[in-house]
Design a protein around this motif. Structure first.
Motif, PDB file in Angstrom:
ATOM      1  N   GLY A  58       0.812  -1.154  -0.004  1.00  0.00           N
ATOM      2  CA  GLY A  58      -0.121   0.089  -0.189  1.00  0.00           C
ATOM      3  C   GLY A  58       0.968   1.315   0.029  1.00  0.00           C
ATOM      4  N   LEU A  59       1.722   1.213   0.929  1.00  0.00           N
ATOM      5  CA  LEU A  59       2.796   2.410   0.944  1.00  0.00           C
ATOM      6  C   LEU A  59       3.374   2.589  -0.369  1.00  0.00           C
ATOM      7  CD1 LEU A  59       3.429   4.406   2.812  1.00  0.00           C
ATOM      8  CD2 LEU A  59       5.492   2.917   3.668  1.00  0.00           C
ATOM      9  N   LEU A  60       3.934   1.541  -1.172  1.00  0.00           N
ATOM     10  CA  LEU A  60       4.535   1.641  -2.331  1.00  0.00           C
ATOM     11  C   LEU A  60       3.577   2.285  -3.500  1.00  0.00           C
ATOM     12  CD1 LEU A  60       6.966   1.029  -4.296  1.00  0.00           C
ATOM     13  CD2 LEU A  60       5.804  -1.288  -4.840  1.00  0.00           C
ATOM     14  N   CYS A  61       2.339   1.780  -3.538  1.00  0.00           N
ATOM     15  CA  CYS A  61       1.346   2.366  -4.471  1.00  0.00           C
ATOM     16  C   CYS A  61       0.857   3.930  -4.029  1.00  0.00           C
ATOM     17  CB  CYS A  61       0.027   1.637  -4.303  1.00  0.00           C
ATOM     18  SG  CYS A  61       0.116   0.153  -4.715  1.00  0.00           S
ATOM     19  N   VAL A  62       0.972   4.345  -2.908  1.00  0.00           N
ATOM     20  CA  VAL A  62       0.595   5.654  -2.651  1.00  0.00           C
ATOM     21  C   VAL A  62       1.900   6.635  -2.837  1.00  0.00           C
ATOM     22  CG1 VAL A  62       0.189   7.312  -0.656  1.00  0.00           C
ATOM     23  CG2 VAL A  62      -1.128   5.162  -0.821  1.00  0.00           C
ATOM     24  N   THR A  63       3.192   6.180  -2.501  1.00  0.00           N
ATOM     25  CA  THR A  63       4.343   7.074  -2.702  1.00  0.00           C
ATOM     26  C   THR A  63       5.097   7.040  -4.127  1.00  0.00           C
ATOM     27  OG1 THR A  63       5.839   5.427  -1.622  1.00  0.00           O
ATOM     28  CG2 THR A  63       4.763   6.773  -0.178  1.00  0.00           C
ATOM     29  N   SER A  64       4.694   5.810  -4.716  1.00  0.00           N
ATOM     30  CA  SER A  64       5.311   5.659  -6.092  1.00  0.00           C
ATOM     31  C   SER A  64       4.470   5.313  -7.225  1.00  0.00           C
ATOM     32  CB  SER A  64       6.392   4.522  -5.816  1.00  0.00           C
ATOM     33  OG  SER A  64       7.333   4.748  -4.842  1.00  0.00           O
ATOM     34  N   THR A  65       3.370   6.094  -7.187  1.00  0.00           N
ATOM     35  CA  THR A  65       2.307   5.982  -8.489  1.00  0.00           C
ATOM     36  C   THR A  65       3.120   6.152  -9.907  1.00  0.00           C
ATOM     37  OG1 THR A  65       1.652   8.171  -8.058  1.00  0.00           O
ATOM     38  CG2 THR A  65       0.449   6.287  -6.837  1.00  0.00           C
ATOM     39  N   THR A  66       3.639   7.372  -9.815  1.00  0.00           N
ATOM     40  CA  THR A  66       3.873   7.634 -11.356  1.00  0.00           C
ATOM     41  C   THR A  66       5.259   6.718 -11.637  1.00  0.00           C
ATOM     42  OG1 THR A  66       3.797   9.992 -10.572  1.00  0.00           O
ATOM     43  CG2 THR A  66       5.216   9.505 -12.454  1.00  0.00           C
TER      44      THR A  66
END
Length: 131
Positions: A58-66
């Motif tokens: 989840g953290l990866l998705c929120v912080t590294s979307t681009t």
């Protein structure tokens, strides 16, 4: 796609936090009392690491979307996450007995919601890889 990753990220972080209530909700103190110490501790340790992994996804998705959407490495990560969640969807559908939820209102709603959620994540992540 980035909005979908943000939604998925937030939902995964919430799901990870919900793991905290599992021992009490599922009455693990009583249910595991007849298990050997190693099995009981493996249940708790594996639950912790599942929650941690879900939180980090989840953290990866929120912080590294681009980065997930636009870079070759991000798309490879999306492929891995897509495969992971599609396999989880199949486990939801074929790994659990319908006796656990059929005819039970709350459990049926939870089963349907998670079936949709696992499918949604699988489709989003695989779509990122394929586009």
């Amino acid at each position: 796609m980035e909005i979908h990753l943000n939604v998925i990220g937030i939902l995964l972080i919430i799901l990870a936090c919900v793991h905290v209530i599992f021992p009490k909700y599922f009455n693990w103190a009583k249910e595991t009392s007849t298990m050997s110490l190693i099995n009981r501790q493996m249940l708790y340790v594996h639950t912790f690491f599942i929650a941690l992994t879900v939180f980090l996804m989840g953290l990866l998705c929120v912080t590294s979307t681009t980065e997930i959407v636009t870079t070759p490495l991000g798309r490879k990560i999306a492929l891995g996450l897509g495969v992971f969640w599609i396999i989880r969807l199949f486990i939801q559908l074929f790994g659990y007995s319908s006796k656990l939820w059929r005819g039970k209102g709350f459990e049926t709603v939870v089963h349907i919601l998670f079936t949709v959620f696992w499918g949604y994540m699988g489709i989003v992540f695989l779509s990122i890889y394929l586009v």
